[in-house]
Every structure is written in C-alpha cells, then in structure tokens.
Design a protein around this motif. Structure first.
Motif, short mmCIF file in Angstrom:
data_model
loop_
_atom_site.label_atom_id
_atom_site.label_comp_id
_atom_site.label_asym_id
_atom_site.label_seq_id
_atom_site.Cartn_x
_atom_site.Cartn_y
_atom_site.Cartn_z
N LEU A 118 -3.04 -11.44 -9.61
CA LEU A 118 -2.35 -11.67 -8.33
C LEU A 118 -2.32 -10.39 -7.49
N ALA A 119 -1.98 -9.27 -8.12
CA ALA A 119 -1.94 -8.00 -7.37
C ALA A 119 -3.31 -7.62 -6.85
N ALA A 120 -4.33 -7.84 -7.67
CA ALA A 120 -5.69 -7.50 -7.24
C ALA A 120 -6.12 -8.37 -6.06
N TYR A 121 -5.79 -9.66 -6.09
CA TYR A 121 -6.14 -10.53 -4.96
C TYR A 121 -5.45 -10.07 -3.69
N ALA A 122 -4.18 -9.65 -3.82
CA ALA A 122 -3.45 -9.17 -2.63
C ALA A 122 -4.10 -7.92 -2.05
N PHE A 123 -4.46 -6.97 -2.90
CA PHE A 123 -5.08 -5.74 -2.42
C PHE A 123 -6.48 -5.99 -1.87
N ALA A 124 -7.19 -6.94 -2.44
CA ALA A 124 -8.59 -7.14 -2.04
C ALA A 124 -8.75 -8.07 -0.85
N ARG A 125 -7.83 -9.03 -0.68
CA ARG A 125 -8.06 -10.06 0.32
C ARG A 125 -6.98 -10.13 1.41
N LEU A 126 -5.75 -9.79 1.09
CA LEU A 126 -4.68 -9.92 2.08
C LEU A 126 -4.60 -8.68 2.96
N LYS A 127 -4.12 -8.88 4.20
CA LYS A 127 -3.91 -7.76 5.11
C LYS A 127 -2.41 -7.62 5.35
N PHE A 128 -1.86 -6.51 4.93
CA PHE A 128 -0.43 -6.26 5.14
C PHE A 128 -0.23 -4.77 5.43
N ARG A 129 0.89 -4.47 6.03
CA ARG A 129 1.16 -3.09 6.44
C ARG A 129 1.29 -2.17 5.22
N ARG A 131 -1.16 -1.33 3.16
CA ARG A 131 -1.96 -1.74 2.00
C ARG A 131 -2.71 -0.55 1.40
N THR A 132 -3.33 0.27 2.24
CA THR A 132 -4.08 1.42 1.73
C THR A 132 -3.16 2.41 1.01
N LEU A 133 -1.95 2.62 1.61
CA LEU A 133 -1.01 3.55 0.99
C LEU A 133 -0.54 3.06 -0.37
N TRP A 134 -0.18 1.76 -0.43
CA TRP A 134 0.28 1.21 -1.71
C TRP A 134 -0.83 1.22 -2.76
N PHE A 135 -2.05 0.96 -2.30
CA PHE A 135 -3.18 0.99 -3.25
C PHE A 135 -3.39 2.41 -3.78
N ALA A 136 -3.25 3.40 -2.89
CA ALA A 136 -3.39 4.80 -3.34
C ALA A 136 -2.28 5.18 -4.31
N ILE A 137 -1.05 4.72 -4.03
CA ILE A 137 0.06 5.00 -4.95
C ILE A 137 -0.20 4.36 -6.31
N MET A 138 -0.71 3.13 -6.26
CA MET A 138 -1.01 2.45 -7.53
C MET A 138 -2.05 3.22 -8.34
N LEU A 139 -3.09 3.73 -7.65
CA LEU A 139 -4.11 4.51 -8.36
C LEU A 139 -3.54 5.81 -8.91
N MET A 140 -2.58 6.39 -8.19
CA MET A 140 -1.97 7.65 -8.67
C MET A 140 -1.20 7.44 -9.97
N THR A 141 -0.67 6.23 -10.15
CA THR A 141 0.07 5.97 -11.40
C THR A 141 -0.84 6.04 -12.62
N LEU A 142 -2.17 5.93 -12.40
CA LEU A 142 -3.09 6.05 -13.53
C LEU A 142 -3.01 7.44 -14.16
#
Length: 304
Positions: A118-129, A131-142
């Motif tokens: 579900l999270a991957a579909y949201a990041f890959a297909r949905l447009k929301f305010r 999105r790039t920042l939250w995706f970067a934060i998610m990658l930083m948690t790695l």
C-alpha cells in the motif's frame, strides 16, 4: 622453391588451413586449461565457504565428547542421540519454539506484504503534497540501526503492556516500517506502464480497484521477494526476540538455541548443533523453492 610455394594457390590454401587448425587447437588447449583452473579454484573456495555448515551437520551426529576432537568431516561414531536429547532438553519440546517462530514469521510476512504494498503504491502512483520529502525521509530510515530505535520502542511497548508477547515483533510490520521493501515495491511499480492505470480509470476504477485488481497481480515477483526476505530475517532474528520475550514458553527458536549454552556448567553442544540443523531446514526450503522469484523480483526492480 620459394617461388613455387608463393605461386601455387592449392599449396597456399593447404598451408593456411593447417596453420589455422593448429592455432585453433592451441586456443582450445589454452581455453580448457583456463576453464580447469577456474573451476578448480571455484570448487576450492566453495568447499572452504561451506565447510562450517558441513562440519555442523557432521558434528550433530557425533557423541558430545567427540565433537571438538576432530576438525575433519569423517564420521566415525554416528549417533542420533543429540537429536533425541536436544528435542526434549528444554522446558518444552523444541517443536514448541519452532511453532512460536512460525507464528511470528507468518504475522511479519502478512504485515510487510500488506503495508509495504500500500505504501509503495501511494509513493509510486498517488500525487500528494510532500511526496518527495516523505519518500526521502523513508529512505533515510534505512540508515538507522535498530539499536537507535530499540530503546524508545521498548519503553512504548512496555508502557502499553505488550512486552513478553509477540505483538512488538509483529505490529511494526503492519506499519510499513521496513523501508527496504517499500523501496523495492516502489521501483517495481514504477516499471509498470501508467497506461494500465489510465485504461482502468476510464472504465470507472478507483485507486483501490486499480491497486487490488491490476497492481497486486503484477507485483508477484516483488511480493515473493518480500516474503522470502521477511521469512529469513524474521526466522533468524535473535536480538528482537531476546529483548521482548522474557518467558521461556514464548521463546522463538534462535533464543531457545541459546539455552543450550551454560557458562557455569557444561554446554550441550550436540543438542544445540542438532536443533540448529532443524532450525535451518525451513530457511533452506524457502530459499530453494523461492530463489527463482527472488532473482526475478530483484532483477525487475533494478536493484543490483
């Protein structure tokens, strides 16, 4: 004589063919020598890498007093007493701990597949305010080691009263906390043509139907990769289970294996080795039957 050789076309062709055949034979000989050396080195390195596992298997069939007397793989006094004794050596039969591990693994797999997809579909297909920042934060948690978050997580779960239950080991999986799988699925969904989404939208489908009817069937390789990695990492997890599980009857198999070691008296190495082999069998089987999906899932997401 020289003039005859240079002016006779048949002799020139025969000489050229003989020279070509000799060069081809030399090439074949050199190729076989290189291939023999390469395979010999690969077999030697492979045997060196797999030697600890082979020694573990052989030692599980040795009497306890002979395990550390020989570093070789020759089995002189085979016995299955280690398996019989190890199975019943702890407060519960070892199958009880294997079942505990299976419960945690099944919950972790369900949580990771549902939430990460579900999270991957949201990041890959949905447009929301953002999105790039939250995706970067998610990658930083790695890059965050588990030791950084384990203390606040333990305090929260302890205040709720979930310590010594399987919930702290399963619940975070339902919140898409494994960023690696989210990233893997995002990369996979980005490779699916957007025309499929647009065609489904023209037929009246919303995001949920597009996700469930189109994306999920196409994401089988990525989901299989998530299942295999989650199984292996959760099945072998020792640290998390040791932190949150305090009662022996809640132990998973990695924590139960540590109970064979005793610093104050003699350790049951034979029992631990034999039960380690039983613990490794599910990991071996899941990798054996799922490796083609694992390779396909990694290769189609572009992760090398």
């Amino acid at each position: 004589m020289t003039e005859t050789l240079t002016t006779n076309p048949r002799e020139q062709a025969s000489t050229f063919e003989a020279a070509h055949a000799a060069a081809h034979r030399r090439y074949l000989v050199r190729s076989r020598i290189r291939s023999t050396i390469k395979h010999t080195l690969l077999i030697a390195v492979g045997l060196l890498m797999i030697y600890p596992l082979l020694w573990l298997i052989v030692s599980s069939f040795r009497p306890n007093n002979l395990i550390f007397r020989s570093p070789g793989l020759w089995l002189t006094h085979p016995t299955i007493d280690n398996y019989i004794r190890g199975w019943n050596a702890l407060s519960s039969p070892f199958g009880h701990y294997l079942i505990n591990s299976a419960i945690v693994v099944i919950g972790a797999i369900l949580g990771n597949v549902m939430s990460c997809a579900l999270a991957a579909y949201a990041f890959a297909r949905l447009k929301f305010r953002g999105r790039t920042l939250w995706f970067a934060i998610m990658l930083m948690t790695l890059m965050l080691p588990i030791h950084v978050v384990i203390v606040p997580q333990y305090i929260i779960f302890n205040n709720i009263g979930w310590v010594n239950t399987f919930i702290p080991l399963i619940l975070p999986k339902f919140l898409a906390t494994d960023a690696f799988f989210v990233f893997l699925m995002v990369q996979f969904i980005r490779g699916i043509p957007r025309e499929l989404d647009e065609a489904a939208r023209l037929d009246g489908c919303g995001h949920w139907r597009i996700f469930s009817r189109i994306m999920l069937p196409l994401m089988v390789p990525a989901i299989a990769t998530t299942v295999i990695f989650t199984f292996i990492w959760t099945w072998n997890d020792f640290f998390g289970a040791l932190i949150y599980l305090t009662s022996p009857d809640k132990y998973t198999s990695p924590v139960a294996l540590s109970q064979f070691l005793d610093a104050t008296s003699g350790s049951d190495w034979g029992g631990m080795f034999s039960m380690s082999i039983l613990t490794l069998i599910p990991v071996f089987l899941i990798f054996l039957f799922g490796q083609k999906y694992l390779i396909r899932g990694i290769s189609t997401t572009g992760i090398k």
